[in-house]
Design a protein around this motif. Structure first.
Motif, PDB file in Angstrom:
ATOM      1  N   MET A 118     -25.609 -17.914  21.697  1.00  0.00           N
ATOM      2  CA  MET A 118     -25.876 -19.363  21.583  1.00  0.00           C
ATOM      3  C   MET A 118     -24.250 -19.813  21.142  1.00  0.00           C
ATOM      4  SD  MET A 118     -27.899 -21.085  18.881  1.00  0.00           S
ATOM      5  CE  MET A 118     -29.674 -20.723  18.802  1.00  0.00           C
ATOM      6  N   LEU A 119     -24.371 -21.197  21.464  1.00  0.00           N
ATOM      7  CA  LEU A 119     -23.361 -21.757  21.115  1.00  0.00           C
ATOM      8  C   LEU A 119     -23.436 -22.975  19.483  1.00  0.00           C
ATOM      9  CD1 LEU A 119     -21.926 -24.064  24.811  1.00  0.00           C
ATOM     10  CD2 LEU A 119     -21.159 -21.932  23.734  1.00  0.00           C
ATOM     11  N   ASP A 120     -22.982 -22.078  18.062  1.00  0.00           N
ATOM     12  CA  ASP A 120     -23.479 -22.445  17.685  1.00  0.00           C
ATOM     13  C   ASP A 120     -22.033 -22.342  16.437  1.00  0.00           C
ATOM     14  OD1 ASP A 120     -24.915 -23.710  15.222  1.00  0.00           O
ATOM     15  OD2 ASP A 120     -26.081 -22.250  14.721  1.00  0.00           O
ATOM     16  N   LYS A 121     -20.579 -22.367  16.575  1.00  0.00           N
ATOM     17  CA  LYS A 121     -19.673 -21.553  15.874  1.00  0.00           C
ATOM     18  C   LYS A 121     -20.134 -21.984  14.393  1.00  0.00           C
ATOM     19  CE  LYS A 121     -14.717 -22.846  15.001  1.00  0.00           C
ATOM     20  NZ  LYS A 121     -13.890 -23.252  15.587  1.00  0.00           N
ATOM     21  N   PHE A 122     -20.483 -23.186  14.133  1.00  0.00           N
ATOM     22  CA  PHE A 122     -20.296 -22.946  12.328  1.00  0.00           C
ATOM     23  C   PHE A 122     -22.337 -22.995  11.704  1.00  0.00           C
ATOM     24  CE2 PHE A 122     -17.916 -27.173  13.076  1.00  0.00           C
ATOM     25  CZ  PHE A 122     -16.567 -25.749  12.965  1.00  0.00           C
ATOM     26  N   ASN A 123     -23.279 -21.966  12.834  1.00  0.00           N
ATOM     27  CA  ASN A 123     -24.636 -21.483  12.474  1.00  0.00           C
ATOM     28  C   ASN A 123     -25.510 -22.606  11.988  1.00  0.00           C
ATOM     29  OD1 ASN A 123     -24.016 -18.715  12.389  1.00  0.00           O
ATOM     30  ND2 ASN A 123     -22.740 -18.484  10.861  1.00  0.00           N
ATOM     31  N   ILE A 124     -24.941 -23.483  12.393  1.00  0.00           N
ATOM     32  CA  ILE A 124     -26.099 -24.853  11.674  1.00  0.00           C
ATOM     33  C   ILE A 124     -27.436 -24.365  12.521  1.00  0.00           C
ATOM     34  CG2 ILE A 124     -26.847 -27.308  12.632  1.00  0.00           C
ATOM     35  CD1 ILE A 124     -24.096 -27.598  13.668  1.00  0.00           C
ATOM     36  N   PHE A 125     -28.333 -23.595  14.072  1.00  0.00           N
ATOM     37  CA  PHE A 125     -29.437 -23.561  13.459  1.00  0.00           C
ATOM     38  C   PHE A 125     -29.812 -22.680  12.755  1.00  0.00           C
ATOM     39  CE2 PHE A 125     -32.566 -20.721  15.417  1.00  0.00           C
ATOM     40  CZ  PHE A 125     -33.320 -21.338  15.689  1.00  0.00           C
ATOM     41  N   GLN A 126     -29.223 -21.805  12.337  1.00  0.00           N
ATOM     42  CA  GLN A 126     -29.692 -20.715  10.943  1.00  0.00           C
ATOM     43  C   GLN A 126     -29.833 -21.279  10.695  1.00  0.00           C
ATOM     44  OE1 GLN A 126     -30.648 -17.787  11.260  1.00  0.00           O
ATOM     45  NE2 GLN A 126     -30.355 -17.606  13.013  1.00  0.00           N
ATOM     46  N   GLU A 127     -29.454 -22.894   9.471  1.00  0.00           N
ATOM     47  CA  GLU A 127     -29.546 -23.726   8.540  1.00  0.00           C
ATOM     48  C   GLU A 127     -30.272 -25.039   9.146  1.00  0.00           C
ATOM     49  OE1 GLU A 127     -26.318 -26.372   7.248  1.00  0.00           O
ATOM     50  OE2 GLU A 127     -24.449 -24.866   8.287  1.00  0.00           O
ATOM     51  N   ILE A 128     -30.498 -25.193  10.446  1.00  0.00           N
ATOM     52  CA  ILE A 128     -31.936 -26.229  10.111  1.00  0.00           C
ATOM     53  C   ILE A 128     -33.174 -24.752  10.284  1.00  0.00           C
ATOM     54  CG2 ILE A 128     -32.948 -27.136  12.054  1.00  0.00           C
ATOM     55  CD1 ILE A 128     -30.058 -27.895  13.658  1.00  0.00           C
ATOM     56  N   LYS A 129     -33.030 -23.715  10.804  1.00  0.00           N
ATOM     57  CA  LYS A 129     -33.912 -22.565  10.180  1.00  0.00           C
ATOM     58  C   LYS A 129     -34.696 -22.964   8.593  1.00  0.00           C
ATOM     59  CE  LYS A 129     -35.553 -18.139  12.014  1.00  0.00           C
ATOM     60  NZ  LYS A 129     -35.362 -16.959  13.086  1.00  0.00           N
TER      61      LYS A 129
ATOM     62  N   ARG B   5     -25.508 -30.529  31.144  1.00  0.00           N
ATOM     63  CA  ARG B   5     -25.097 -31.809  31.877  1.00  0.00           C
ATOM     64  C   ARG B   5     -24.770 -32.458  31.865  1.00  0.00           C
ATOM     65  NH1 ARG B   5     -31.864 -32.365  34.662  1.00  0.00           N
ATOM     66  NH2 ARG B   5     -31.855 -30.085  34.219  1.00  0.00           N
ATOM     67  N   SER B   6     -25.144 -33.129  30.781  1.00  0.00           N
ATOM     68  CA  SER B   6     -23.769 -34.405  30.286  1.00  0.00           C
ATOM     69  C   SER B   6     -22.339 -33.828  30.015  1.00  0.00           C
ATOM     70  CB  SER B   6     -25.405 -35.112  29.378  1.00  0.00           C
ATOM     71  OG  SER B   6     -25.034 -34.073  28.356  1.00  0.00           O
ATOM     72  N   GLY B   7     -22.314 -32.797  29.388  1.00  0.00           N
ATOM     73  CA  GLY B   7     -21.160 -31.920  28.739  1.00  0.00           C
ATOM     74  C   GLY B   7     -21.527 -32.506  27.209  1.00  0.00           C
ATOM     75  N   LEU B   8     -23.018 -32.581  26.238  1.00  0.00           N
ATOM     76  CA  LEU B   8     -23.462 -32.977  25.342  1.00  0.00           C
ATOM     77  C   LEU B   8     -24.263 -31.601  24.582  1.00  0.00           C
ATOM     78  CD1 LEU B   8     -24.107 -36.535  25.135  1.00  0.00           C
ATOM     79  CD2 LEU B   8     -21.977 -35.827  24.227  1.00  0.00           C
ATOM     80  N   PHE B   9     -24.020 -31.133  23.704  1.00  0.00           N
ATOM     81  CA  PHE B   9     -25.408 -29.533  23.178  1.00  0.00           C
ATOM     82  C   PHE B   9     -25.835 -30.845  21.952  1.00  0.00           C
ATOM     83  CE2 PHE B   9     -21.694 -27.756  25.756  1.00  0.00           C
ATOM     84  CZ  PHE B   9     -22.951 -27.006  26.196  1.00  0.00           C
ATOM     85  N   ASP B  10     -26.970 -31.025  21.941  1.00  0.00           N
ATOM     86  CA  ASP B  10     -27.966 -31.527  20.530  1.00  0.00           C
ATOM     87  C   ASP B  10     -28.488 -29.850  20.497  1.00  0.00           C
ATOM     88  OD1 ASP B  10     -29.560 -30.590  23.327  1.00  0.00           O
ATOM     89  OD2 ASP B  10     -30.590 -32.732  22.424  1.00  0.00           O
TER      90      ASP B  10
END
Length: 83
Positions: free
Chosen positions: A1-12, A36-41
């Motif tokens: 997973m692309l998440d260098k700052f562990n943002i998903f863990q904070e969301i969880k 596809r757009s180069g953006l990763f939400d």
């Protein structure tokens, strides 16, 4: 997973604070590394029971409004609720 700052863990962690019995999963371009757009939400699926307070869970998005991701862009979170 692309998440260098562990943002998903904070969301969880935020979701679990609001609704301790929920299940939280990431999906989409951040998990595959393809966009596809180069953006990763952040695409997040939260499984909750039917009586959950969706208004409270939606507050998760606002907690990350002024944060940036590893690409130096504002964090965008898409949350899908399921029960």
């Amino acid at each position: 997973m692309l998440d260098k700052f562990n943002i998903f863990q904070e969301i969880k962690a935020e979701a679990l604070k609001i609704m301790p019995d929920c299940e939280v999963y990431a999906f989409g371009s951040r998990t595959t590394g393809k966009s596809r757009s180069g953006l990763f939400d952040f695409d997040v699926m939260i499984y909750v029971d039917a009586k959950s307070n969706y208004f409270e869970l939606n507050k998760i998005k606002t907690k990350f409004v002024n944060r940036i991701d590893e690409f130096d862009r504002p964090i965008k979170i898409d949350i899908i609720f399921a029960n």
